[in-house]
Design an enzyme around this catalytic site. Structure first.
Site, short mmCIF file in Angstrom:
data_model
loop_
_atom_site.label_atom_id
_atom_site.label_comp_id
_atom_site.label_asym_id
_atom_site.label_seq_id
_atom_site.Cartn_x
_atom_site.Cartn_y
_atom_site.Cartn_z
N LYS A 176 0.83 -1.20 0.00
CA LYS A 176 0.00 0.00 0.00
C LYS A 176 0.88 1.26 0.00
O LYS A 176 2.10 1.17 0.06
CB LYS A 176 -0.97 -0.05 1.19
C1 LIG Z 1 -5.45 -4.23 0.82
C2 LIG Z 1 -6.93 -4.06 0.79
C3 LIG Z 1 -7.73 -4.39 1.88
C4 LIG Z 1 -7.23 -5.14 3.07
O1 LIG Z 1 -6.19 -4.51 3.71
P1 LIG Z 1 -5.39 -5.35 4.84
O2 LIG Z 1 -4.67 -4.27 5.58
O3 LIG Z 1 -4.48 -6.27 4.10
O4 LIG Z 1 -6.38 -6.05 5.66
C5 LIG Z 1 -9.08 -4.09 1.84
N1 LIG Z 1 -9.62 -3.50 0.76
C6 LIG Z 1 -8.89 -3.18 -0.32
C7 LIG Z 1 -9.57 -2.52 -1.47
C8 LIG Z 1 -7.53 -3.47 -0.34
O5 LIG Z 1 -6.81 -3.19 -1.44
#
Ligand SMILES: *Cc1c(COP(=O)(O)O)cnc(C)c1O
Length: 388
Positions: A190
């Protein structure tokens, strides 16, 4: 120089600097490795980053955990329906099922790849309780329309802002909008990362206190205050069967330093995206939708789609990029194609024509802060050759 001689360019890489490493080492030496002073500071810094002191930020060990806490605090349960986009990661929808409620998937706007407000309104039933928009790729969903629909029908709004740090909508940062709860992700790929982690943001005090309690085993120290001003450190009450969703100080240490770089990261991503936009403009590709004038796109993902009439198959396109040493991905295989969601709700591709078509023709190209202009140029050349 040929691309075969160059090392493989991965699809994503975290950008961890010496400051992050020093902060983690400091945490390890401090003796406080689980939730503690650094998590508290990370939460305070996050609220400061969003620039709205009426918000509370709660650190959690994933965005998935945060989304679960948000829906739980809103009272979502069996018999309820929550509307979200089919074009997302399964985490957005699975949390609804954790609570025994049902997911109603709707199609996207093909221009933005974000949830289509008209499709949301058409999907509302007497059981609908909440809407979960996703700011796909880092572009804000149509929040003015979605918030108006929510208000009109008395629905809650939980923003999945996993891609949206920082993103603005009408000049305001995602996290400060008029929804009930916003959830950010700090997963490895991210825009900022704590390895695993997330942040829940709300301005509603009751939601914040419920989520705080449920984040750590349903443990509350507030009850004691009724009897005495002084709560002994050992005292707590269990008020609900809560979860284990707290963030560690090791992860928060990473987050403290990553957050300081979030603006610069966004600028770097935007510069790379602009390089791609210009260099790919003459190709038979649909380049990503741009934000409204003056708004910020987080550029978590750079998603291109093969234009109508391009005979090259998407899968073949990805293979050609891999052969050229370029990692890429697809965001996402829509939920309506996944066996669990497809079978539970008897979903067909024709129910989601825009998401289906986008999926069949989309590729996410590498875009991250450690890429150089030369790396981006390599991607461009590989895309050109694949289409040529
Ligand atoms: C990465 C992601 C999540 C989940 O995030 P985590 O921190 O891995 O639980 C949820 N929604 C979207 C759209 C994502 O890209």
């Amino acid at each position: 120089m040929t691309s075969e001689k160059l090392p493989f360019l991965p699809f994503a890489l975290p950008d961890i600097g010496e400051e992050e490493i020093a902060e983690v080492v400091d945490t390890l030496r401090s003796g406080w490795v689980t939730t503690g002073p650094k998590t508290k500071r990370f939460e305070e810094d996050f609220t400061a980053f969003l620039g709205d002191p009426s918000l509370q930020s709660l650190a959690v060990n994933s965005a998935t955990a945060g989304l679960h806490l948000a829906l739980e605090a809103l009272g979502i349960g069996p018999g309820d329906e929550v509307i979200t986009t089919t074009h997302t990661f399964t985490a957005t929808a699975e949390v609804v099922r954790y609570l025994g409620a049902d997911v109603v998937l709707v199609d996207i706007d093909p221009a933005t790849l974000c949830i289509d407000p008209q499709a949301v309104e058409a999907a509302i039933t007497p059981r609908t309780k909440a809407i979960m928009p996703v700011h796909y790729a880092g572009l804000a969903a149509d929040m003015p329309a979605l918030l108006a629909i929510a208000k009109k029908h008395g629905l809650k709004v939980v923003e999945d802002a996993a891609h949206a740090l920082p993103t603005t909508c009408g000049g305001k940062l995602v996290g400060t909008l008029d929804s009930d709860v916003t959830v950010f992700s700090f997963y490895a790929n991210k825009t900022i990362t704590t390895g695993e982690g997330g942040m829940v943001v709300t301005r509603h005090a009751e939601l914040a206190s419920r989520m705080k309690v449920m984040r750590l085993h349903g443990m509350s120290r507030d009850a004691f205050d009724r009897f005495t001003a002084k709560v002994p450190s050992w005292y707590y009450e269990i008020v609900a069967p809560g979860f284990k969703y707290n963030l560690t100080d090791i992860a928060a240490a990473l987050g403290l330093q990553q957050l300081k770089r979030a603006r610069a990261f966004q600028q770097k991503r935007e510069t790379l995206a602009q390089q791609f936009n210009a260099a790919l403009a003459d190709l038979p590709l649909i380049t990503p939708p741009l934000p409204a004038q003056g708004d910020l796109h987080a550029w978590h993902l750079y998603v291109v789609r093969l234009a109508d009439g391009v005979a090259l198959h998407r899968d073949r396109f990805i293979e050609a990029l891999y052969e050229a040493g370029i990692g890429c991905s697809v965001h996402y295989i829509p939920l309506h194609l996944q066996p669990y969601w497809r079978d539970r709700y008897k979903l067909k591709p024709t129910d989601f024509p825009h998401s289906q078509k986008a999926f069949e023709r989309m590729v996410s190209l590498p875009l991250y802060t450690r890429m150089t202009e030369a790396d981006a140029d390599r991607v461009v050349q590989a895309v050109r050759r694949a289409l040529g």
